[in-house]
Design a protein around this motif. Structure first.
Motif, PDB file in Angstrom:
ATOM      1  N   LEU A 220       0.964  -1.103   0.124  1.00  0.00           N
ATOM      2  CA  LEU A 220       0.133  -0.165  -0.264  1.00  0.00           C
ATOM      3  C   LEU A 220       0.761   0.947  -0.065  1.00  0.00           C
ATOM      4  O   LEU A 220       1.899   0.938   0.708  1.00  0.00           O
TER       5      LEU A 220
ATOM      6  N   ALA B 130      -6.295   3.559   4.815  1.00  0.00           N
ATOM      7  CA  ALA B 130      -6.642   3.409   3.893  1.00  0.00           C
ATOM      8  C   ALA B 130      -7.098   2.436   3.215  1.00  0.00           C
ATOM      9  O   ALA B 130      -8.436   2.210   1.854  1.00  0.00           O
ATOM     10  N   SER B 131      -6.510   0.804   3.563  1.00  0.00           N
ATOM     11  CA  SER B 131      -6.890   0.214   3.190  1.00  0.00           C
ATOM     12  C   SER B 131      -8.827   0.308   3.703  1.00  0.00           C
ATOM     13  O   SER B 131      -9.749  -0.372   2.862  1.00  0.00           O
TER      14      SER B 131
ATOM     15  N   THR C 252     -10.771   2.683   4.422  1.00  0.00           N
ATOM     16  CA  THR C 252     -11.898   3.730   3.167  1.00  0.00           C
ATOM     17  C   THR C 252     -11.918   2.792   1.979  1.00  0.00           C
ATOM     18  O   THR C 252     -12.599   3.243   1.538  1.00  0.00           O
ATOM     19  N   ALA C 253     -11.090   2.260   1.617  1.00  0.00           N
ATOM     20  CA  ALA C 253     -11.079   1.501   0.080  1.00  0.00           C
ATOM     21  C   ALA C 253     -11.837   0.593   0.358  1.00  0.00           C
ATOM     22  O   ALA C 253     -13.116   0.056  -0.624  1.00  0.00           O
ATOM     23  N   LEU C 254     -11.906  -0.402   1.388  1.00  0.00           N
ATOM     24  CA  LEU C 254     -13.536  -1.255   1.388  1.00  0.00           C
ATOM     25  C   LEU C 254     -14.973  -0.738   1.082  1.00  0.00           C
ATOM     26  O   LEU C 254     -15.217  -1.150   1.414  1.00  0.00           O
ATOM     27  N   ASP C 255     -14.395   0.573   2.218  1.00  0.00           N
ATOM     28  CA  ASP C 255     -16.258   1.261   2.150  1.00  0.00           C
ATOM     29  C   ASP C 255     -16.460   1.715   0.787  1.00  0.00           C
ATOM     30  O   ASP C 255     -17.706   1.395   0.223  1.00  0.00           O
ATOM     31  N   LYS C 256     -15.221   2.225   0.425  1.00  0.00           N
ATOM     32  CA  LYS C 256     -15.975   2.056  -1.328  1.00  0.00           C
ATOM     33  C   LYS C 256     -16.506   1.543  -1.567  1.00  0.00           C
ATOM     34  O   LYS C 256     -16.633   1.316  -2.714  1.00  0.00           O
ATOM     35  N   ARG C 257     -15.654   0.312  -2.113  1.00  0.00           N
ATOM     36  CA  ARG C 257     -15.606  -0.680  -2.388  1.00  0.00           C
ATOM     37  C   ARG C 257     -17.327  -1.611  -1.840  1.00  0.00           C
ATOM     38  O   ARG C 257     -18.047  -1.509  -2.968  1.00  0.00           O
TER      39      ARG C 257
ATOM     40  N   GLY D 208      -4.088   8.458 -10.135  1.00  0.00           N
ATOM     41  CA  GLY D 208      -5.377   7.779  -9.901  1.00  0.00           C
ATOM     42  C   GLY D 208      -6.813   7.277 -10.143  1.00  0.00           C
ATOM     43  O   GLY D 208      -6.055   7.392 -11.852  1.00  0.00           O
TER      44      GLY D 208
ATOM     45  N   VAL E  47     -13.177   2.067 -11.308  1.00  0.00           N
ATOM     46  CA  VAL E  47     -12.158   1.053 -10.456  1.00  0.00           C
ATOM     47  C   VAL E  47     -14.147  -0.246 -11.338  1.00  0.00           C
ATOM     48  O   VAL E  47     -13.801  -0.670 -11.381  1.00  0.00           O
TER      49      VAL E  47
ATOM     50  N   THR F 252     -13.225  -3.532 -12.215  1.00  0.00           N
ATOM     51  CA  THR F 252     -13.880  -4.923 -11.406  1.00  0.00           C
ATOM     52  C   THR F 252     -14.518  -5.917 -12.933  1.00  0.00           C
ATOM     53  O   THR F 252     -14.326  -6.667 -12.732  1.00  0.00           O
TER      54      THR F 252
END
Length: 540
Positions: free
Chosen positions: A131, A315-316, A318-323, A498, A504, A508
């Motif tokens: 990361l 950051a992980s 945040t990325a998980l919430d976004k996913r 980014g 994203v 996917t």
């Protein structure tokens, strides 16, 4: 594309990536002046077996290569050699010139190689160490270690009369001092320089954890108390003759880093460095100074990595919430699609009947007056257009979303172009879609893959307003490469790397089809490439 990626692709691409640009010249001049000043400032921490146990010039070198890319590595190494010669560190003549030039060149080359290697290994890795908050810390440790390790291999290629590194001094002490000095210089100075560079370029500055003292007063007092007690304990153990014990300061640094992240960790590092560096610059023998700086280096590394790990965890999350939000949105879209399919199914039969009756009406009124015939013709045209639209919707969305089917790439590209072309025209741009071979077929869910391609096209149009966006597809071995390219003014490495929500989603979808989505930057051009496995013999 990184220098290491270019080197792995072809030597020609590597040479192009390493080429010096006119915009780099002011940076190299400023770098030479700052390097000479920091090199001079490191002398008080020198010893018989090492140049300096606190070498801030290494932090300057690391910050430049980290922010501007490893492509500047040979030019920074050349600048350091010329700077050392200009200030009298070594002459460019005499028996020791080869060893001196090699020694001056090695730190820059190994630093650039370490940064390029860490970034290359982290690319595409799902490990927590890969990361972004962690990669800088890993590179900061790898660069000094590689510099020390490569001393002997570099000297193995020197002539027999060229001289050797620190003759008469234990090589282990020499190399340890070299690595410790670079490590402290990097982790103390490089974060500050990188923050200032981001601030000058208009990027969002790092969040200062104690800037708003209202809600942070208690954590600040707790951290100051813990740090002060641990420093006092370390000093007391030192004065008691137990040597430089890093454990108390190490625990304090880990506590602060894990609680507040890298910024607070850097302030903790500075606090400890400010306590010990003035003391170690005094009249200490080399062994005591090296012992003290070894303990300080351990504290600095643990503190920084603890802060990096804390930021990586944030950051992980945040990325998980976004996913999770994307998955929720996808479920909603899936439900809406199912409802749309049901509605299409319900209206398709009555609409077909209406279209047939409209055609009969047109035929029956053809011999009547002009107004009646024109009205019947209008009804027939509208009914046929609506019937064609429903048939297209049934073909596009009527299949089961969980059941992929053979999809010609030409049809995929045509559908995406039909959707995006009006948007490009309205924005003043243009979309060029190349002819696609009819025998290129993939096993795919048409609606999902079309959505991925449409997302890429829309992002390309948004990034290059008023420009031409090109879409093409070509076979490559057992895959098909679908490329979306758009011009991008300015140097590509200054553009944001980014990926937005549309990209994203596209990544996917493509990966769910067993493919890959990659970005390739070239001077003035950005290219996104979708690689999908071809369906062999689908329409044979």
């Amino acid at each position: 594309m990184t220098v290491l990626d270019a080197a792995l692709r072809s030597p020609t691409a590597a040479f192009r990536a390493l080429a010096l640009r006119v915009a780099d010249l002011p940076l190299l001049v400023a770098y030479a002046l700052a390097f000479a000043l920091l090199h001079w400032a490191a002398k008080p921490w020198g010893g018989a077996g090492f140049f300096s146990l606190w070498y801030p010039a290494a932090g300057l070198r690391f910050a430049v290569l980290w922010s501007r890319g490893a492509r500047l590595t040979p030019w920074l190494a050349a600048t350091e050699i010329l700077t050392d010669w200009a200030v009298g560190v070594f002459p460019l003549t005499g028996p020791g010139v080869v060893q001196a030039v090699t020694g001056a060149m090695r730190p820059g080359l190994t630093c650039g190689l370490a940064i390029a290697a860490v970034r290359h290994l982290a690319k595409g890795s799902g490990d927590a160490l890969a990361l972004p908050p962690m990669t800088l810390g890993l590179a900061a440790v790898a660069a000094p270690a590689l510099n020390a390790v490569m001393v002997m291999p570099f000297e193995a290629w020197l002539p027999a009369d060229a001289g050797r590194y620190r003759i008469g001094v234990d090589i282990a002490i020499s190399l340890t001092g070299l690595a410790v000095g670079d490590l402290l210089g990097i982790l103390v100075l490089a974060p500050l320089l990188l923050w200032l560079a981001a601030l000058a370029e208009g990027a969002a500055p790092l969040r200062l954890p104690y800037l708003n003292l209202g809600p942070h007063l208690r954590p600040l007092l707790e951290d100051v108390l813990v740090m002060a007690l641990c420093l006092l304990l370390t000093i007391a153990l030192w004065r008691a003759g137990l040597g430089a014990q890093p454990i108390p300061s190490l625990l304090a640094g880990a506590w602060i880093g894990l609680r507040h992240g890298r910024t607070a960790a850097w302030f903790a590092i500075c606090a400890q460095v400010c306590v010990f560096l003035p003391y170690s610059a005094g009249s200490l023998d080399d062994g005591k100074r090296l012992e003290l700086h070894l303990g300080l280096a351990a504290v600095v590394v643990v503190t920084w990595l603890a802060g990096s790990f804390s930021d990586a965890q944030k950051a992980s999350r945040t990325a998980l919430d976004k996913r999770n939000r994307l998955l929720f949105q996808a479920e909603r879209l899936k439900t809406l699609r199912a409802m749309s399919v049901a509605v299409i199914h319900e209206i398709s039969q009555p609409l077909s009947t209406l279209a047939i009756e409209a055609a009969h009406l047109k035929a029956a009124t053809a011999h009547l007056d002009a107004d009646t015939a024109a009205s019947a013709d209008l009804v027939d045209r509208k009914a046929r257009a609506l019937s064609d639209l429903v048939r297209r919707l049934r073909r596009f969305g009527g299949r089961d979303v969980d059941e992929p089917s053979p999809l010609p790439v030409a049809m995929l590209v045509q559908t995406a172009c039909q959707i995006v072309t009006p948007e490009a025209r309205a924005a003043g741009g243009r979309l060029e879609c190349s002819a696609i071979a009819a025998d290129l077929v993939v096993q795919a869910q048409e609606i999902e893959l079309t959505q991925a391609l449409v997302n890429l096209l829309r992002n390309a149009l948004a990034a290059s307003p008023g420009q031409v966006v090109r879409l093409s597809a070509l076979p490559e071995a057992d895959d098909v490469r679908i490329e979306v390219s758009n011009p991008l003014p300015g140097a590509p490495e200054t553009a944001s790397g980014g990926m937005g929500v549309g990209l994203v989603i596209a990544r996917t979808i493509v990966e769910a089809h067993g493919g890959t989505l990659a970005r390739h930057d070239e001077p003035g051009l950005v290219r996104f490439t979708i690689s999908l496995p071809l369906l062999t013999g689908a329409f044979a």
